[in-house]
Design a protein around this motif. Structure first.
Motif, PDB file in Angstrom:
ATOM      1  N   GLU A 219       0.844  -1.197   0.000  1.00 15.84           N
ATOM      2  CA  GLU A 219       0.000   0.000   0.000  1.00 15.84           C
ATOM      3  C   GLU A 219       0.881   1.250   0.000  1.00 15.84           C
ATOM      4  N   HIS A 220       0.541   2.197  -0.857  1.00 14.12           N
ATOM      5  CA  HIS A 220       1.200   3.493  -0.792  1.00 14.12           C
ATOM      6  C   HIS A 220       0.390   4.397   0.127  1.00 14.12           C
ATOM      7  N   VAL A 221       1.037   4.893   1.175  1.00 10.94           N
ATOM      8  CA  VAL A 221       0.380   5.790   2.119  1.00 10.94           C
ATOM      9  C   VAL A 221       0.886   7.201   1.860  1.00 10.94           C
ATOM     10  N   SER A 222       0.062   8.005   1.228  1.00  6.98           N
ATOM     11  CA  SER A 222       0.468   9.354   0.867  1.00  6.98           C
ATOM     12  C   SER A 222       0.323  10.299   2.056  1.00  6.98           C
ATOM     13  N   LEU A 223       1.295  11.173   2.240  1.00 10.57           N
ATOM     14  CA  LEU A 223       1.212  12.187   3.296  1.00 10.57           C
ATOM     15  C   LEU A 223       0.051  13.149   3.041  1.00 10.57           C
ATOM     16  N   LEU A 224      -0.434  13.207   1.794  1.00 12.91           N
ATOM     17  CA  LEU A 224      -1.579  14.066   1.481  1.00 12.91           C
ATOM     18  C   LEU A 224      -2.843  13.655   2.225  1.00 12.91           C
ATOM     19  N   THR A 225      -2.901  12.428   2.679  1.00 11.24           N
ATOM     20  CA  THR A 225      -4.109  11.921   3.323  1.00 11.24           C
ATOM     21  C   THR A 225      -4.159  12.228   4.819  1.00 11.24           C
ATOM     22  N   PHE A 226      -3.213  13.043   5.292  1.00 12.49           N
ATOM     23  CA  PHE A 226      -3.189  13.407   6.708  1.00 12.49           C
ATOM     24  C   PHE A 226      -3.432  14.919   6.835  1.00 12.49           C
ATOM     25  N   PRO A 227      -4.674  15.317   7.077  1.00 14.15           N
ATOM     26  CA  PRO A 227      -5.004  16.745   7.102  1.00 14.15           C
ATOM     27  C   PRO A 227      -4.238  17.538   8.151  1.00 14.15           C
ATOM     28  N   GLU A 228      -3.792  16.871   9.223  1.00 15.62           N
ATOM     29  CA  GLU A 228      -3.119  17.593  10.296  1.00 15.62           C
ATOM     30  C   GLU A 228      -1.757  18.167   9.899  1.00 15.62           C
ATOM     31  N   ILE A 229      -1.190  17.710   8.765  1.00 15.54           N
ATOM     32  CA  ILE A 229       0.088  18.287   8.320  1.00 15.54           C
ATOM     33  C   ILE A 229      -0.019  18.970   6.954  1.00 15.54           C
TER      34      ILE A 229
END
Length: 392
Positions: A219-229
């Motif tokens: 799975e690719h976990v993109s940092l874009l999917t974390f609204p807190e950053i």
């Protein structure tokens, strides 16, 4: 150069990407009559899909020969946002997307924004060599984040967070990763994001250029999917690897509100805009059929299995199975060779181009990088040559 001319000291610190030096040497040997198999350069050996090429040709015939907005064609920025939503479930404002001439441009812009004497910038080691080169150019202190084989060549959130100080301005991440092929799992990414809450002064540049080159259900976990950053995240991506478009010089980045206009001004000052027909080709790449991408990934997967099996059969060599990108990073310590001399001799004596691990960082010693963006036939021939060389 005249002795009276004096350039700024930053140019004495700037490095380079040795893969291009190896490419040039391999070309010179081939021009001299040697049969060289190039497993050095990180470039898909597939042609750009025909529908993408035709879109560029049509754009030229339709008269799209002039400047475009410095940030990119609105239709392309909208296509990028729609693609990120479709693939990642990440909602991105097209007005936060910047179209740039290649992935390195985003590295340059981000590091230039945060790098200066007294600042620290964290980057992966082993990692893409331009990260450290640009950090040193700015006068900032490069702080390596170890990427370890025993950790599956993934980022350790705990170790990364432990390296952050009050002087840290930027953290560079890369998954799937060059040169090791590691993929950082969701748990580590989540722990890292939680820990970054304690360090609000640290911006993050996430290099996700290989995000669609994954294997074995990873799975690719993109940092874009974390609204807190999101208010301090810079995303780097593009078309070079996924769509076999390295020579088109096309990339994109997503910037937070507070940084976007700075990046736009840099574009105006440095490259004006990306050439128009390439942008129309990029729209087709994102909105047209994706069959060619799936076919390329399937072929890379077959080559990956071939190269890992072959490397593990070589005397003194062990190779962890890469989870993403198109690189293998075998451990060659038991051969008795240092990495760069071995890579040099493999090229000069065996006609196999590879890259020595130290070209990717301090922790690269004991490894070499092989790109399996080459045919299965050539990979097999290269492995045979390597075996013959190591046996002596």
């Amino acid at each position: 150069m005249s002795a009276a001319l004096q350039t700024i000291s930053g140019f004495d610190r700037i490095g380079e990407e040795n893969a291009f030096a190896v490419l040039a040497r391999a070309g010179a040997l081939a021009a001299g009559g040697m049969d060289v198999i190039n497993l050095g350069i990180g470039q898909p050996d597939f042609p750009t899909p025909p529908n993408i090429v035709e879109a560029a040709i049509k754009a030229l015939r339709d008269g799209h020969h002039g400047y475009t907005p410095a940030t990119g064609l609105p239709a392309l920025r909208e296509a990028v946002a729609a693609d990120l939503d479709r693939r990642l479930g990440a909602q991105v404002d097209p007005d936060r997307v910047l179209v740039v001439p290649g992935g390195k441009v985003t590295m340059f812009a981000a590091i230039l924004m945060f790098g200066e004497p007294g600042a620290e910038i964290l980057y992966p080691d082993p990692g893409f060599p331009i990260y450290r080169s640009m950090i040193e150019f700015t006068g900032a202190t490069p702080v390596p984040v170890p990427i370890r084989e025993e950790n599956g060549f993934a980022v350790s959130a705990e170790e990364t967070l432990s390296l952050i100080t009050s002087r840290t301005r930027l953290l560079i991440l890369n998954s799937p990763a060059n040169p090791c092929g590691g993929v950082t799992p969701r748990g580590e990414i989540e722990t890292l994001v939680i820990g970054l809450a304690e360090h609000p002064q640290v911006a993050v540049m996430s290099d996700e250029i290989y995000d669609q080159l994954l294997y074995d259900g990873e799975e690719h976990v993109s940092l874009l999917t974390f609204p807190e950053i999101r208010d301090r995240l810079i995303l780097l991506n593009g078309w070079s690897k996924t769509y076999a478009m390295t020579g088109w010089r096309l990339g994109y980045s997503v910037w937070p509100d507070g940084l976007y206009d700075k990046a736009r001004k840099l574009a105006v000052n440095a490259w004006s805009c990306v050439n128009a027909p390439a942008q129309y080709a990029a729209i087709e790449a994102l909105t047209g059929p994706q069959d060619a991408v799936a076919a390329m990934v399937a072929e890379f997967d077959a080559r990956r299995r071939l190269v890992v099996e072959g490397l593990n059969a070589l005397p003194g060599v062990t190779c962890a199975t890469p989870k993403g990108a198109f690189y293998a990073f075998p451990n060659i310590r038991e051969t008795g060779w240092k990495a760069k001399p071995l890579a040099s001799e493999l090229l000069e004596k065996a006609g196999v181009a590879t890259i020595g691990g130290p070209d990717f960082g301090i922790l690269g010693e004991g490894y070499i990088r092989l790109s399996y963006a080459n045919s299965r036939e050539n990979i097999t021939r290269a492995l045979d040559r390597m075996e013959e060389f190591l046996i002596g």
